[in-house]
Scaffold this motif. Sequence first.
Motif, PDB file in Angstrom:
ATOM      1  N   GLU A 294       0.962  -1.183  -0.017  1.00  0.00           N
ATOM      2  CA  GLU A 294      -0.130   0.050  -0.212  1.00  0.00           C
ATOM      3  C   GLU A 294       0.974   1.298   0.021  1.00  0.00           C
ATOM      4  O   GLU A 294       1.983   1.385   0.525  1.00  0.00           O
ATOM      5  CB  GLU A 294      -0.941  -0.029   1.184  1.00  0.00           C
ATOM      6  CG  GLU A 294      -0.446   0.176   2.477  1.00  0.00           C
ATOM      7  CD  GLU A 294      -1.362   0.348   3.853  1.00  0.00           C
ATOM      8  OE1 GLU A 294      -2.455   0.403   3.416  1.00  0.00           O
ATOM      9  OE2 GLU A 294      -1.181   0.616   4.740  1.00  0.00           O
ATOM     10  N   ILE A 295       0.385   2.255  -0.468  1.00  0.00           N
ATOM     11  CA  ILE A 295       0.961   3.743  -0.643  1.00  0.00           C
ATOM     12  C   ILE A 295       0.412   4.426   0.416  1.00  0.00           C
ATOM     13  O   ILE A 295      -0.724   4.777   0.147  1.00  0.00           O
ATOM     14  CB  ILE A 295       1.093   4.118  -1.876  1.00  0.00           C
ATOM     15  CG1 ILE A 295       1.744   3.426  -2.929  1.00  0.00           C
ATOM     16  CG2 ILE A 295       1.773   5.484  -2.014  1.00  0.00           C
ATOM     17  CD1 ILE A 295       1.714   3.684  -4.347  1.00  0.00           C
ATOM     18  N   TYR A 296       1.001   4.632   1.529  1.00  0.00           N
ATOM     19  CA  TYR A 296       0.105   5.438   2.600  1.00  0.00           C
ATOM     20  C   TYR A 296       1.150   6.719   2.831  1.00  0.00           C
ATOM     21  O   TYR A 296       2.229   6.516   3.229  1.00  0.00           O
ATOM     22  CB  TYR A 296       0.137   4.544   3.923  1.00  0.00           C
ATOM     23  CG  TYR A 296      -0.611   5.421   4.946  1.00  0.00           C
ATOM     24  CD1 TYR A 296      -1.722   5.775   5.062  1.00  0.00           C
ATOM     25  CD2 TYR A 296       0.123   5.816   6.169  1.00  0.00           C
ATOM     26  CE1 TYR A 296      -2.216   6.512   6.054  1.00  0.00           C
ATOM     27  CE2 TYR A 296      -0.236   6.398   7.122  1.00  0.00           C
ATOM     28  CZ  TYR A 296      -1.605   6.776   7.239  1.00  0.00           C
ATOM     29  OH  TYR A 296      -1.927   7.440   8.174  1.00  0.00           O
ATOM     30  N   GLN A 297       0.475   7.747   2.495  1.00  0.00           N
ATOM     31  CA  GLN A 297       1.021   9.149   2.924  1.00  0.00           C
ATOM     32  C   GLN A 297       2.437   9.095   2.105  1.00  0.00           C
ATOM     33  O   GLN A 297       3.507   9.514   2.725  1.00  0.00           O
ATOM     34  CB  GLN A 297       1.317   9.448   4.429  1.00  0.00           C
ATOM     35  CG  GLN A 297      -0.150   9.644   5.004  1.00  0.00           C
ATOM     36  CD  GLN A 297       0.086  10.410   6.182  1.00  0.00           C
ATOM     37  OE1 GLN A 297       1.016  11.426   6.287  1.00  0.00           O
ATOM     38  NE2 GLN A 297      -0.683  10.153   7.157  1.00  0.00           N
TER      39      GLN A 297
ATOM     40  N   LYS B 208      -4.505  15.103   6.846  1.00  0.00           N
ATOM     41  CA  LYS B 208      -3.323  14.777   6.355  1.00  0.00           C
ATOM     42  C   LYS B 208      -3.521  13.626   5.144  1.00  0.00           C
ATOM     43  O   LYS B 208      -2.484  13.725   4.130  1.00  0.00           O
ATOM     44  CB  LYS B 208      -2.174  14.443   7.357  1.00  0.00           C
ATOM     45  CG  LYS B 208      -0.786  14.886   7.193  1.00  0.00           C
ATOM     46  CD  LYS B 208       0.036  14.500   8.323  1.00  0.00           C
ATOM     47  CE  LYS B 208       1.374  14.473   7.851  1.00  0.00           C
ATOM     48  NZ  LYS B 208       2.471  13.963   8.893  1.00  0.00           N
ATOM     49  N   GLU B 209      -3.955  12.625   5.717  1.00  0.00           N
ATOM     50  CA  GLU B 209      -4.035  11.500   4.739  1.00  0.00           C
ATOM     51  C   GLU B 209      -4.740  12.017   3.475  1.00  0.00           C
ATOM     52  O   GLU B 209      -4.175  11.676   2.404  1.00  0.00           O
ATOM     53  CB  GLU B 209      -4.756  10.288   5.437  1.00  0.00           C
ATOM     54  CG  GLU B 209      -4.201   9.610   6.595  1.00  0.00           C
ATOM     55  CD  GLU B 209      -5.068   8.807   7.575  1.00  0.00           C
ATOM     56  OE1 GLU B 209      -4.716   8.092   8.230  1.00  0.00           O
ATOM     57  OE2 GLU B 209      -6.410   9.035   7.175  1.00  0.00           O
ATOM     58  N   SER B 210      -5.727  12.642   3.791  1.00  0.00           N
ATOM     59  CA  SER B 210      -6.622  13.083   2.512  1.00  0.00           C
ATOM     60  C   SER B 210      -5.791  13.973   1.825  1.00  0.00           C
ATOM     61  O   SER B 210      -5.904  13.828   0.382  1.00  0.00           O
ATOM     62  CB  SER B 210      -7.785  13.813   3.066  1.00  0.00           C
ATOM     63  OG  SER B 210      -8.671  14.350   2.095  1.00  0.00           O
ATOM     64  N   GLY B 211      -4.936  14.814   2.084  1.00  0.00           N
ATOM     65  CA  GLY B 211      -3.986  15.747   1.388  1.00  0.00           C
ATOM     66  C   GLY B 211      -3.190  14.834   0.553  1.00  0.00           C
ATOM     67  O   GLY B 211      -2.984  14.954  -0.775  1.00  0.00           O
TER      68      GLY B 211
END
Length: 713
Positions: free
Chosen positions: A250-253, A364-367
Motif C-alpha cells: 500500500e502507498i500510505y502518505q 493529512k492522509e486526505s492531502g
Amino acid sequence: MPENLFISSPCFRNLFPLQYACVGPCGSAHAHALTAFPAYWPVWGDGAGRAPNTNGGWRISNRFIVWEPLWTEGAGERGPSGFALSCFSLLSCSVFMTTSQRLSQAEFRRVPVKAQARVRVCVRLRPGVGNGQGQSAPCVRGVDSHSLEILNWRNEMETMKYRFDAFYGEKATQNDIYVGSVQPVLSHLLEGQNASILAYGPTGAGKTHTMLGSPDQPGMIPRALRDLLQMTRNASGDEWKYSISMSYLEIYQEKVLDLLQPSLRDLPIREDHNHHILVPGLTQKEIKSFSDFESLFLPASANRTVASTQLNKRSSRSHTVLLVWVSQTQGWPPYARRAAKLCLIDLAGSEDNRRTGNRGLRLKESGAINTSLFVLSKVVDALNQGLPRVPYRDSKLTRLLQDSLGGTAHSVIIANIAPDKRYYFDTLTSLNFAAKSKQVVNKPFTQETLPDQVTKRPHADSSDSDPEAKKPCLEEERRTKLPEKPLSSLIPLENLEPAVAQRLLRLEALEKEHARTGSHGLPLLNTPRKERQGLVKQLEETKLKLKALEEKQLEMEARAHSKAREPALRVPVRPRKKAVVLPLQKVQTPEKTQEEDAVAIIQQKKRGRKKKVSTSSCENETPTEWEVALRPDLLARGKENILALLNTGSEKDLTALHRIGKKKARLIVAWRDRHGLFEKVEDFKNQGVSTKQAASFIQANILSSLGNIKPLN
Ligand SMILES: Nc1ncnc2c1ncn2[C@@H]1O[C@H](COP(=O)(O)OP(=O)(O)OP(=O)(O)O)[C@@H](O)[C@H]1O
C-alpha cells in the motif's frame, strides 16, 4: 449519427478544459477534428465559433478543431445537419491529433510497428446506499450499456452524456463487471504480457467493493486470482510450465508499505537501466492454489490502513496494489522464460474535505491522497497531449503505475461513481478523468528472456491490436527504439541477478546513511534520469579539466626544475654590481674607482681560446700561462701603490699583500732598514726570490693595489 455526441450545452465548455470537450465523442473511431481545418474554417464557420448548423458547431481551440453538437434532455439526440455531416465525411480522413502526435506517428513508421492497446475504461454506478430517508436524489443515470448521463449543474434542464467502453448500472453484479471488463485481459498474462486493473473514483463510490468485494459478492481480485490459477493449471504442459507469485503493498502518505510483511515500511521504488520499476525488498510469495492466495491475501488485507470518515465508515486511507507475477518457462530449447505481471489497484478515493469532515491525521492522509490523484490526472494529460515529460515521478502512485498508463500493460480502469447528488462534483471529476483516460494508448509486448539473459525483441500482440487506437505513447516509443529489452514494472529482488540486487541494497543503505547524517550530497537514486545524466556528464568534464590541470602543473614543475639546473651549466652568473660609496677625497682623486678597475681584462690564452673571466677567478689561477694586459696607467699606478707599501708599510701592513707572510714581511722591513727604500717594485726580487716569483708577486697584487680593493685570499 455519430454515437459519441454528448455535449449538451455550451456551458459544458466551462466545466471541461477545451481539449477535453471532445474526448468523449472522439475517443473511438469517430475522431472528428481536423488539424488542417483552420484553412477551411472561414468557409463553414460563422466567425463566432459556430458552424452554420443549429445542432452543433465546429469549435476551434489552440490545438484542436472539435465537433461540438448540441444535445438536450428530452429533445433526443440530434446530430449534425446533413451539411455538417457531409463536411465531416469530406474531412474525416484527417485524424484527430495534435501536431506533436502527428510527428510521433511519422517517427513511429520508422520503427517496426507494434500493437497498441488503448486503455479500456468502464464506469460502474453503485446503488444508492441507505434506506431512502435522507438519501439525496440521483444526479446520474445510465442510458445504455456504454453510456450514461449526468445533470448539467448550470442548467438542470440539461444533461451531459458520456460514453465509455462499458457502463454498469446500479443493478450490475460483480460477475457482470468481471466477465465484461476484467476477465478478457487475463489471457494476455499467459502470453507474457502485463495487465492492470485499476479502480478509480471518489470516496465511498464502491472501489473497494468492486476490487475486494465481500464473501457473498467476491470482487475482481479473488475472481481474477481464481481464474488465473485455473488458466495456468490448464495451460501448463510440456511446452510451458507456469508459476504464480504475489506481492501486496500500500502507498500510505507517500510511503510504500509491504502488506505481506508489515514491518517493512517505506520501501523504495527504483528503476533499473532497462526501465524496470523495482521495489527492492518487497515480499513475494508463491501461490499454487486459491487457498494459498487466501491465506496470504486475507490477513494482509487486514493490514490495510482504513478509517471512518463522514462519507465512508471503512474508508481506504491508502492506495493498495496487489501484484501477481505469472512466470512461465519453456520445456525445451531454447528454454525461454516469460514474465508477466498483473496489477490490481484499489485507489484511495478523492476527498472533498468540506464534506468528509476530516481533521488532523485524516486531513493529512486526505492531502496525500488528493495530491497523488492530481498527479495521476496530470500524467494522463501529459500522455494525451504527447508532452515530452510525463510526470510519473511526481508521486509514488504514478511511479508504480508507470507501466499501466502509457506503458506496456493491457489496462482497464473501472471508474466507480455514486448516484447521490451530494457526490455530484466528485462524480463529474471522475467521469472527466475516465473520459480522458480513454485516449491513453499502451504498447503491450511479450517479455521473453533466454537463459543467457538475452532479451528477445518484444512480439507485437496482434490479437489485441486496436484499429481505433490513434495515439502512440511517445515515451514508450523512445524506449522501444533504443534497447531491445522490454519494459516492465515491479521486479522483486528475488528475480534479480544476485549482484544487481546486492548493489541495489547497498545503494539503498548508502542513501539511507546520507539521509541519516543529513548529508546534503546529491541523492544517489532519486535524481531523475536526465538530471543524473547531466550530473555524470558534468563530473566527467570536471575530471577531464582536473587531469589537464594536473598535467600542466607537472609540465611547469619540470620546466622550473630544469631552469634551476641550467644557470650553472649555461648562463654565466654576472657579478652583481656593488654600490660603493667613497670618501670625498677619494672621489676627488684622479684615481679610478674600484668599479672601473674591476673591468680590467685578463686574457687567458688557453688552447687558442679567449675567455672573459672575473677578476676573482684570475686570482685563483696559476699565473704561469697568464699574460696580464692592463692599461699602462693602471699598471704604473698599481706598481706605485705596491712600492709605497713596500717602503712604508709595517710588518703587519706587508702581510696584507699576497704571497707575503710574517716571515717575509719581517725580512722586507729588515732589508729596508739595512738598504733603504725600494726604488721600484721589481726590486722585490732582492728578497731572495726568483724573477718569476717576483713577477708573480706583482701580478698577484697589482689589482688589489688599485683603489680600494681588498686582496683576496
Ligand atoms: N455495487 C455496490 N453494491 C452494494 N453496495 C455497495 C456497492 N458499491 C459500494 N457499496 C457499499 O458502499 C460502501 C462504500 O463502498 P467502498 O468502501 O467500496 O467505497 P470506496 O470507493 O472504496 O471508498 P474509499 O475510497 O473511501 O475507500 C460500502 O459499504 C460498500 O459495501
